[in-house]
Design a protein around this motif. Structure first.
Motif, PDB file in Angstrom:
ATOM      1  N   VAL A  40       0.878  -1.014   0.153  1.00 58.63           N
ATOM      2  CA  VAL A  40      -0.298   0.190   0.011  1.00 58.63           C
ATOM      3  C   VAL A  40       1.121   1.319  -0.225  1.00 58.63           C
ATOM      4  CG1 VAL A  40      -1.531   0.894   1.369  1.00 58.63           C
ATOM      5  CG2 VAL A  40      -1.804  -1.346   1.086  1.00 58.63           C
ATOM      6  N   ASN A  41       0.963   1.753  -1.119  1.00 63.71           N
ATOM      7  CA  ASN A  41       1.465   3.404  -0.850  1.00 63.71           C
ATOM      8  C   ASN A  41       1.275   3.859  -0.382  1.00 63.71           C
ATOM      9  OD1 ASN A  41       2.560   6.281  -2.878  1.00 63.71           O
ATOM     10  ND2 ASN A  41       4.113   4.238  -2.789  1.00 63.71           N
ATOM     11  N   ALA A  42       2.025   4.960   0.635  1.00 59.87           N
ATOM     12  CA  ALA A  42       1.785   5.943   1.112  1.00 59.87           C
ATOM     13  C   ALA A  42       1.636   7.028   0.319  1.00 59.87           C
ATOM     14  CB  ALA A  42       3.274   6.529   1.969  1.00 59.87           C
ATOM     15  N   VAL A  43       1.517   7.517  -0.647  1.00 65.10           N
ATOM     16  CA  VAL A  43       0.857   8.652  -1.248  1.00 65.10           C
ATOM     17  C   VAL A  43      -1.090   8.547  -2.664  1.00 65.10           C
ATOM     18  CG1 VAL A  43       1.089  10.036  -3.165  1.00 65.10           C
ATOM     19  CG2 VAL A  43       2.780   9.765  -1.198  1.00 65.10           C
ATOM     20  N   THR A  44      -0.037   7.356  -2.683  1.00 64.79           N
ATOM     21  CA  THR A  44      -1.819   6.977  -3.491  1.00 64.79           C
ATOM     22  C   THR A  44      -2.761   5.704  -3.059  1.00 64.79           C
ATOM     23  OG1 THR A  44      -0.461   4.837  -4.611  1.00 64.79           O
ATOM     24  CG2 THR A  44      -0.120   6.819  -5.255  1.00 64.79           C
ATOM     25  N   GLY A  45      -2.134   5.125  -1.598  1.00 66.96           N
ATOM     26  CA  GLY A  45      -3.462   4.440  -0.701  1.00 66.96           C
ATOM     27  C   GLY A  45      -3.549   3.270  -2.077  1.00 66.96           C
ATOM     28  N   THR A  46      -2.807   2.708  -2.538  1.00 68.80           N
ATOM     29  CA  THR A  46      -2.754   1.644  -3.607  1.00 68.80           C
ATOM     30  C   THR A  46      -1.590   1.472  -3.805  1.00 68.80           C
ATOM     31  OG1 THR A  46      -4.496   0.671  -5.465  1.00 68.80           O
ATOM     32  CG2 THR A  46      -4.042   3.285  -5.921  1.00 68.80           C
ATOM     33  N   ASP A  47      -1.416   0.638  -4.982  1.00 67.84           N
ATOM     34  CA  ASP A  47      -0.438   0.070  -5.283  1.00 67.84           C
ATOM     35  C   ASP A  47      -0.623  -0.626  -7.012  1.00 67.84           C
ATOM     36  OD1 ASP A  47      -1.854  -2.808  -6.502  1.00 67.84           O
ATOM     37  OD2 ASP A  47      -1.016  -3.377  -4.073  1.00 67.84           O
ATOM     38  N   TRP A  48       0.400  -1.280  -7.729  1.00 65.57           N
ATOM     39  CA  TRP A  48       0.366  -1.888  -9.334  1.00 65.57           C
ATOM     40  C   TRP A  48       0.200  -2.516  -9.629  1.00 65.57           C
ATOM     41  CZ3 TRP A  48       4.516  -1.363  -5.413  1.00 65.57           C
ATOM     42  CH2 TRP A  48       5.594  -2.777  -5.326  1.00 65.57           C
ATOM     43  N   GLU A  49      -1.048  -3.763  -8.629  1.00 62.95           N
ATOM     44  CA  GLU A  49      -0.628  -4.839  -8.896  1.00 62.95           C
ATOM     45  C   GLU A  49      -1.649  -4.743 -10.283  1.00 62.95           C
ATOM     46  OE1 GLU A  49      -0.895  -8.532  -9.072  1.00 62.95           O
ATOM     47  OE2 GLU A  49      -0.344  -7.965  -7.660  1.00 62.95           O
ATOM     48  N   GLY A  50      -1.655  -5.838 -11.298  1.00 62.20           N
ATOM     49  CA  GLY A  50      -2.241  -5.803 -12.331  1.00 62.20           C
ATOM     50  C   GLY A  50      -2.255  -4.843 -13.533  1.00 62.20           C
ATOM     51  N   VAL A  51      -1.967  -4.044 -12.558  1.00 59.97           N
ATOM     52  CA  VAL A  51      -1.857  -2.297 -13.915  1.00 59.97           C
ATOM     53  C   VAL A  51      -0.598  -1.833 -14.522  1.00 59.97           C
ATOM     54  CG1 VAL A  51      -4.285  -1.588 -13.078  1.00 59.97           C
ATOM     55  CG2 VAL A  51      -2.157  -0.956 -11.576  1.00 59.97           C
ATOM     56  N   GLY A  52       0.584  -1.907 -13.043  1.00 58.97           N
ATOM     57  CA  GLY A  52       2.323  -2.264 -13.628  1.00 58.97           C
ATOM     58  C   GLY A  52       1.872  -0.679 -13.486  1.00 58.97           C
ATOM     59  N   VAL A  53       3.573  -0.417 -13.557  1.00 58.44           N
ATOM     60  CA  VAL A  53       3.755   1.431 -13.440  1.00 58.44           C
ATOM     61  C   VAL A  53       3.860   1.903 -14.775  1.00 58.44           C
ATOM     62  CG1 VAL A  53       6.107   2.707 -12.468  1.00 58.44           C
ATOM     63  CG2 VAL A  53       5.882   0.535 -11.526  1.00 58.44           C
ATOM     64  N   GLN A  54       3.046   2.828 -14.948  1.00 59.58           N
ATOM     65  CA  GLN A  54       2.350   3.889 -15.780  1.00 59.58           C
ATOM     66  C   GLN A  54       3.534   4.096 -16.436  1.00 59.58           C
ATOM     67  OE1 GLN A  54      -0.184   2.111 -17.631  1.00 59.58           O
ATOM     68  NE2 GLN A  54      -0.213   1.414 -15.906  1.00 59.58           N
ATOM     69  N   PRO A  55       4.696   4.494 -17.200  1.00 56.57           N
ATOM     70  CA  PRO A  55       5.578   5.502 -17.299  1.00 56.57           C
ATOM     71  C   PRO A  55       4.809   6.964 -17.844  1.00 56.57           C
ATOM     72  CG  PRO A  55       5.022   4.589 -19.749  1.00 56.57           C
ATOM     73  CD  PRO A  55       4.367   3.931 -17.890  1.00 56.57           C
ATOM     74  N   ASP A  56       5.705   7.394 -17.364  1.00 52.46           N
ATOM     75  CA  ASP A  56       5.655   8.979 -17.444  1.00 52.46           C
ATOM     76  C   ASP A  56       6.043   9.927 -19.033  1.00 52.46           C
ATOM     77  OD1 ASP A  56       5.189  10.261 -14.556  1.00 52.46           O
ATOM     78  OD2 ASP A  56       7.106   9.720 -14.820  1.00 52.46           O
ATOM     79  N   ARG A  57       6.543   9.053 -19.918  1.00 53.67           N
ATOM     80  CA  ARG A  57       7.349   9.176 -20.798  1.00 53.67           C
ATOM     81  C   ARG A  57       7.106   7.873 -22.054  1.00 53.67           C
ATOM     82  NH1 ARG A  57       8.668  13.244 -24.323  1.00 53.67           N
ATOM     83  NH2 ARG A  57       8.365  14.583 -22.783  1.00 53.67           N
ATOM     84  N   ALA A  58       6.314   7.168 -21.667  1.00 56.43           N
ATOM     85  CA  ALA A  58       6.139   5.893 -22.498  1.00 56.43           C
ATOM     86  C   ALA A  58       6.760   5.897 -24.035  1.00 56.43           C
ATOM     87  CB  ALA A  58       4.608   5.501 -23.111  1.00 56.43           C
ATOM     88  N   VAL A  59       8.028   5.252 -23.888  1.00 55.65           N
ATOM     89  CA  VAL A  59       8.778   5.276 -25.339  1.00 55.65           C
ATOM     90  C   VAL A  59       8.756   3.434 -25.011  1.00 55.65           C
ATOM     91  CG1 VAL A  59       9.920   7.327 -25.635  1.00 55.65           C
ATOM     92  CG2 VAL A  59      10.501   4.729 -24.526  1.00 55.65           C
ATOM     93  N   PRO A  60       9.336   2.623 -26.221  1.00 60.07           N
ATOM     94  CA  PRO A  60       9.716   1.304 -26.302  1.00 60.07           C
ATOM     95  C   PRO A  60      11.149   0.933 -25.956  1.00 60.07           C
ATOM     96  CG  PRO A  60       9.383   1.746 -28.452  1.00 60.07           C
ATOM     97  CD  PRO A  60       9.687   3.041 -27.585  1.00 60.07           C
ATOM     98  N   ALA A  61      11.102  -0.225 -24.620  1.00 63.98           N
ATOM     99  CA  ALA A  61      12.635  -0.443 -24.045  1.00 63.98           C
ATOM    100  C   ALA A  61      13.536  -0.061 -23.972  1.00 63.98           C
ATOM    101  CB  ALA A  61      12.305  -1.472 -23.551  1.00 63.98           C
ATOM    102  N   GLU A  62      13.766  -0.219 -25.719  1.00 61.88           N
ATOM    103  CA  GLU A  62      14.673  -0.451 -26.087  1.00 61.88           C
ATOM    104  C   GLU A  62      15.776   1.572 -26.598  1.00 61.88           C
ATOM    105  OE1 GLU A  62      12.253  -1.195 -29.513  1.00 61.88           O
ATOM    106  OE2 GLU A  62      12.717  -1.786 -27.885  1.00 61.88           O
TER     107      GLU A  62
END
Length: 299
Positions: free
Chosen positions: A262-284
């Motif tokens: 349980v994150n202290a800021v969001t009150g939730t976590d990344w289970e099942g949804v993942g961490v969403q990037p601030d800047r989405a680009v291919p991993a490479e």
């Protein structure tokens, strides 16, 4: 050679899931669904890795928790006591020693930009010196790229230690972990003492991919939620639940998530949804993109 038949294996795995899974109601749903498949004979002709793959798919179909799995290992391991925490910790520490406590590469990139490639979140005790040495090498850089694109997990306490380097003191509440078996919550705060200088007042970029999992996601999510880092790359795999490994046979282990973050800021976590990037680009492209952004911020 697997001696137990599929019925024994699945019954044993389901018993562990029902007894330990962090959400009891979901565990009951899993139990009903897989016992119905078992009664229908769906697993009768399966064994070994194929059985594990089928059962894992069905587990996650009912309960999409990526830590909930039946795992096959080719090399036989003696089925020790299911909750042998000492043996599990010893195996983890041995892995961390063999993997340089998760630190694969440290480099100073053009523009005095630090770069760390971290593959595991090490134990906060044994791994502290290695983590400190890595942070010492980038201590005088103008920005840091923390590459977690191939980070597959590790220790929650190790994740908290990594995060601690990016905050000024021990007064930042990072997250909590609720444990079903004890009905208790452990708080994780930034640490008061670190073996290397803290990395403050400079930008941090966390690189992610679809492979980034568990402890790696913990660091990315926590630093992002606290506004301390920009996440660059791909949405991560989405596994937030600390897990216990229970041997079923010499070749098969069931992994049971027994706690939740349980994150202290969001009150939730990344289970099942993942961490969403601030800047989405291919991993490479994540390293190149983050490096360009880091250099741009400094002119």
């Amino acid at each position: 050679m697997e001696i137990a038949d599929s019925t024994e294996i699945i019954n044993s795995a389901l018993d562990r899931i029902v007894a330990g899974y962090v959400f009891p109601s979901r565990a009951a749903e899993v139990d009903r669904a897989l016992r119905a498949r078992l009664a229908a004979g769906e697993y009768h002709a399966l064994s070994g890795a194929a059985l594990c793959e089928a059962v894992t798919a069905h587990l996650q179909e009912v309960c999409p928790d990526r830590h909930l799995r039946l795992l096959w290992q080719d090399e036989p391991r003696p089925p020790t006591a299911p909750a042998d925490d000492g043996a599990g910790r010893a195996a983890f520490l041995a892995l961390m020693r063999a993997e340089n406590h998760g630190i694969r590469r440290s480099e100073q990139l053009d523009g005095n930009i630090g770069y760390l490639d971290v593959r595991w979140m090490a134990d906060a005790g044994e791994g502290a010196r290695a983590i400190g040495s890595a942070m010492e090498l980038v201590a005088r850089t103008r920005a840091l790229l923390l590459d977690l694109r191939k980070c597959r997990g590790g220790s929650p306490a190790g994740s908290a230690m990594w995060c601690s380097y990016f905050f000024p003191d021990d007064e930042v509440h990072l997250n909590d972990v609720y444990e079903r078996s004890t009905d208790s919550t452990r708080q994780y705060w930034t640490l008061p003492y670190l073996p290397a200088p803290r990395y403050l007042d400079r930008p941090v970029y966390v690189l992610t991919s679809v492979t980034t999992f568990s402890g790696g996601e913990d660091v990315a999510y926590t630093l992002q939620a606290h506004g301390r880092a920009e996440v660059v790359g791909e949405t991560t795999r989405g596994g937030a639940h600390p897990t216990t490994h229970h041997p079923v046979t010499e070749h098969i282990t069931v992994t049971v998530p027994t706690a939740r973050s349980v994150n202290a800021v969001t009150g939730t976590d990344w289970e099942g949804v993942g961490v969403q990037p601030d800047r989405a680009v291919p991993a490479e492209k994540a390293l190149e993109t983050a490096h360009e952004r880091a250099r741009g911020r400094w002119g």
